[in-house]
Scaffold this motif. Structure first.
Motif, PDB file in Angstrom:
ATOM      1  N   GLU A 128      -1.068   2.861  -1.473  1.00 54.07           N
ATOM      2  CA  GLU A 128      -0.524   1.655  -2.097  1.00 54.07           C
ATOM      3  C   GLU A 128      -0.801   1.635  -3.592  1.00 54.07           C
ATOM      4  O   GLU A 128       0.057   1.253  -4.387  1.00 54.07           O
ATOM      5  N   LEU A 131       1.559   4.080  -5.358  1.00 59.25           N
ATOM      6  CA  LEU A 131       2.916   3.559  -5.406  1.00 59.25           C
ATOM      7  C   LEU A 131       3.041   2.460  -6.453  1.00 59.25           C
ATOM      8  O   LEU A 131       4.012   2.401  -7.209  1.00 59.25           O
ATOM      9  N   LEU A 132       2.026   1.616  -6.502  1.00 55.92           N
ATOM     10  CA  LEU A 132       2.025   0.507  -7.451  1.00 55.92           C
ATOM     11  C   LEU A 132       2.027   1.058  -8.875  1.00 55.92           C
ATOM     12  O   LEU A 132       2.756   0.581  -9.748  1.00 55.92           O
ATOM     13  N   GLN A 135       5.373   2.429  -9.706  1.00 58.03           N
ATOM     14  CA  GLN A 135       6.309   1.334  -9.992  1.00 58.03           C
ATOM     15  C   GLN A 135       6.058   0.766 -11.382  1.00 58.03           C
ATOM     16  O   GLN A 135       6.991   0.481 -12.125  1.00 58.03           O
ATOM     17  N   ARG A 136       4.773   0.634 -11.720  1.00 60.31           N
ATOM     18  CA  ARG A 136       4.426   0.056 -13.021  1.00 60.31           C
ATOM     19  C   ARG A 136       4.966   0.940 -14.142  1.00 60.31           C
ATOM     20  O   ARG A 136       5.612   0.460 -15.077  1.00 60.31           O
TER      21      ARG A 136
ATOM     22  N   ARG B 281       3.284  -7.799   3.303  1.00 60.45           N
ATOM     23  CA  ARG B 281       2.426  -7.572   2.136  1.00 60.45           C
ATOM     24  C   ARG B 281       3.256  -7.054   0.958  1.00 60.45           C
ATOM     25  O   ARG B 281       3.097  -7.504  -0.159  1.00 60.45           O
ATOM     26  N   THR B 282       4.126  -6.072   1.238  1.00 59.44           N
ATOM     27  CA  THR B 282       4.950  -5.505   0.168  1.00 59.44           C
ATOM     28  C   THR B 282       6.391  -5.422   0.665  1.00 59.44           C
ATOM     29  O   THR B 282       6.647  -5.504   1.867  1.00 59.44           O
ATOM     30  N   ARG B 284       8.185  -2.937   0.947  1.00 57.69           N
ATOM     31  CA  ARG B 284       8.380  -1.773   1.815  1.00 57.69           C
ATOM     32  C   ARG B 284       8.136  -2.135   3.282  1.00 57.69           C
ATOM     33  O   ARG B 284       8.636  -1.460   4.170  1.00 57.69           O
ATOM     34  N   PRO B 312       3.847  -7.088  -6.902  1.00 57.49           N
ATOM     35  CA  PRO B 312       4.252  -7.728  -8.156  1.00 57.49           C
ATOM     36  C   PRO B 312       5.688  -7.407  -8.553  1.00 57.49           C
ATOM     37  O   PRO B 312       6.251  -8.067  -9.426  1.00 57.49           O
ATOM     38  N   PHE B 313       6.291  -6.373  -7.934  1.00 58.93           N
ATOM     39  CA  PHE B 313       7.637  -5.979  -8.353  1.00 58.93           C
ATOM     40  C   PHE B 313       8.722  -6.555  -7.454  1.00 58.93           C
ATOM     41  O   PHE B 313       9.894  -6.252  -7.599  1.00 58.93           O
TER      42      PHE B 313
END
Lengths: 217, 373
Positions: A128, A131-132, A135-136, B281-282, B284, B312-313
């Protein structure tokens, strides 16, 4: 280890294979880029496994015949072997030994399960975070691309073209970042798979099973 | 039968905690070695279950109307483990030996007589219920996996075809077992209303370290078989007294029974407004959103809102499903399903917001449901 040639020694003279020995069997790796095992060794080993299976099948048949003869004897003497004898009194020691063995097994299984839980949990957390981060970075690149597009513009920009620029930059960066991470993961995975000796399908699913993140809404 | 004596002696025995079932199973297996194979290797959960069930029976021993349905359910359910009438005497013997061991001098012939009588009654009720059930249904159903889709990392949607007619209602669940993990059963909710082709859908999330869920998500393949117990649970079904519009709150794979209810309303009516809030949660983990969005496009009475808490996205609603759901609460009945923590937190928030208890529908968690340990 060196390969034992089973046809070199009669089956009776060697220790029969146990499930545990089959599980722990190691093979020499071929020198060609550490891919796969020596074919002769694997063949020889399979031959031994087959031998032992055949031997135990024969033994099972003998035992079945023996049981049939016993049943026949009981029948001739008017007895029913299926009727268990009167309940024997159990020794308290036997009960305690079994209880303790059960507790040991329970504790070890619980420990193994707990370990698995922690490992998987950590892996998921790591995934996670990766991936975050991807994305950032992709988001940042997309914003930069839009900025650059606007700066380079001469008043003729369209909103569609701007959005396209944004998405191209996002996807490119996302792909780059995840590719690097995935490659690292895959190398680790390949290393583990090499140890296993055959590629489990799960590995393929892990690598290809998660779709690119789609954004709903 | 002196029921008070039974209760008193059981309370004395129960003080020894885990020692009691440990001793009981050791005696049972030593006297009947063939029974050992009917149980999983680890007996930790099993011991808890036994003590809980015994305690429940003993404490209600003088209220037959309470205890009989419980025993009948237990007897029916034990068919899937391969228990037959012949096993009951062995269990009774082990139980009496255990009581004798822990009660010492207090184990009188009178008490032995009362316990024997009580156990025989219990066994009779369980055996009769199992026999009645065997006239109308198999001990378990075999279901062939016809599709296995990995929707995201750790969540699979499995469709399986059952071998016989399988009666169930949307909102119910059943215990599932898979040959790769023999003798391990876990409850899963059906994600569909009954179909002509006798297939069921299961939404399976891989629990960290979960023995069965990992095998189902990562290992199960088309063509393999599952075992399915009888459908149980009434709390998430649409009973006649649930009238009017509905508000549904789903967390993760708790979406399954909600989807089944939505299908039921679409097929059978009566149509009513349904607001379905899907929490994850997300983004996905919104593993089935597309199929629900499609249903919402087809049915004007259905409104589906995805809510994501840790992403956040995400461009849609962010936060917890219950908070978004409460904004749309206008006195409807509320259905909740998800992980144990999610259900507890959600029901708490609903009560705080003034939703009446009798309008909140959620499943009781048994030790086997949605959780693996």
């Amino acid at each position: 280890m060196t390969a034992e040639m089973p046809w070199g020694s009669p089956a009776a003279e060697r220790q029969p294979l146990t499930p545990d020995r089959v599980r722990k069997q190691e093979f020499t790796r071929t020198s060609l880029g550490r891919r796969g095992y020596s074919e002769d060794e694997v063949r020889a080993f399979l031959y031994r496994v087959a031998e032992d299976m055949a031997a135990s099948d024969k033994e099972k048949a003998d035992l079945r015949a023996y049981i049939d003869r016993m049943k026949q004897w009981y029948k001739e003497h008017g007895l029913n072997p299926e009727q268990s004898a009167a309940p024997q009194t159990l020794s308290v020691d036997a009960i305690n030994i079994l209880s303790r063995a059960q507790q040991t097994a329970d504790a070890q299984i619980a420990e193994a399960e707990d370990y698995a839980r922690r490992i998987v949990g950590q892996a998921r957390q790591q995934y996670e975070e990766l991936l975050l981060e991807a994305q950032r970075q992709a988001e940042e690149a997309a914003n930069q691309a839009v900025g650059a597009y606007r700066a380079a513009g001469n008043g003729l920009q369209s909103a569609e073209a701007e959005e396209l620029e944004r998405r191209i930059a996002y996807l490119r960066t996302f792909a780059d970042v995840t590719q690097v991470q995935l490659r690292a993961v895959l190398e680790g995975l390949a290393h583990e798979v090499d140890k296993l000796g055959h590629v489990p399908d799960q590995a393929k699913q892990l690598a290809g099973g998660s779709p690119s993140p789609s954004v709903y809404g | 039968m002196d029921t008070q004596a039974l209760k008193d002696s059981w309370h004395l025995v129960a003080r020894s905690g885990d020692q009691v079932p440990l001793y009981f199973y050791s005696v049972l297996f030593l006297m009947n070695p063939d029974v050992r194979d009917m149980f999983p290797v680890s007996m930790a959960r099993q011991r808890d279950k036994l003590v809980t069930a015994l305690g429940q029976v003993v404490s209600n021993v003088d209220r037959v109307e309470e205890v009989v349905p419980f025993l009948q359910q237990l007897g029916r359910d034990h068919r899937k483990f391969g228990v037959t009438a012949t096993h009951y005497p062995a269990v009774g013997q082990a139980l009496l030996s255990t009581l004798e061991h822990f009660l010492g001098d207090r184990w009188t012939p009178q008490l032995a007589h009362d316990w024997t009588q009580a156990y025989n009654l219990v066994a009779q009720v369980m055996v009769d219920a199992a026999n009645d059930a065997s006239k109308v249904s198999p001990p378990w159903w075999e279901a062939e996996i016809v599709s296995h889709e990995m929707r995201t990392l750790g969540i699979a949607v499995i469709r399986a075809r059952l071998n016989y007619q399988y009666p169930f209602r949307p909102g119910q669940s059943a215990s599932i077992s898979y040959a790769v993990r023999p003798r391990i059963w876990r409850f899963y909710s059906f994600a569909n209303a009954p179909r002509q082709d006798n297939t069921i859908d299961l939404h399976v999330r891989m629990v960290d370290g979960g023995v069965l869920s990992s095998a189902l998500v990562m290992g199960a393949r088309r063509g393999e078989m599952l075992r399915v117990g009888a459908a149980i649970g009434e709390r998430l079904t649409l009973s006649p007294d649930v009238q009017g519009d509905l508000l549904m709150i789903a967390g993760g794979t708790g979406l399954a029974p909600m989807k089944a209810l939505v299908e039921q309303i679409a097929y059978e009516g009566p149509t009513r407004r349904v607001d379905l809030v899907i929490g994850a949660r997300t983004s996905r983990e919104l593993y089935d959103y597309e199929s629900l969005a499609k249903m919402a496009a087809e049915h004007p009475w259905l409104n589906v809102v995805p809510v994501v808490s840790h992403d956040p996205f995400f461009r849609g609603a962010r936060g917890y499903a219950v908070d978004v759901a409460l904004q749309g609460w206008r006195g409807q009945h509320v259905f909740v399903c998800g992980s144990e923590e999610m259900v507890q937190a959600t029901v708490g928030r609903l009560l705080d917001a003034g939703v009446p208890t009798e309008q909140i529908h959620f499943d009781e968690f048994t030790s086997d449901r949605g959780r693996e340990s």
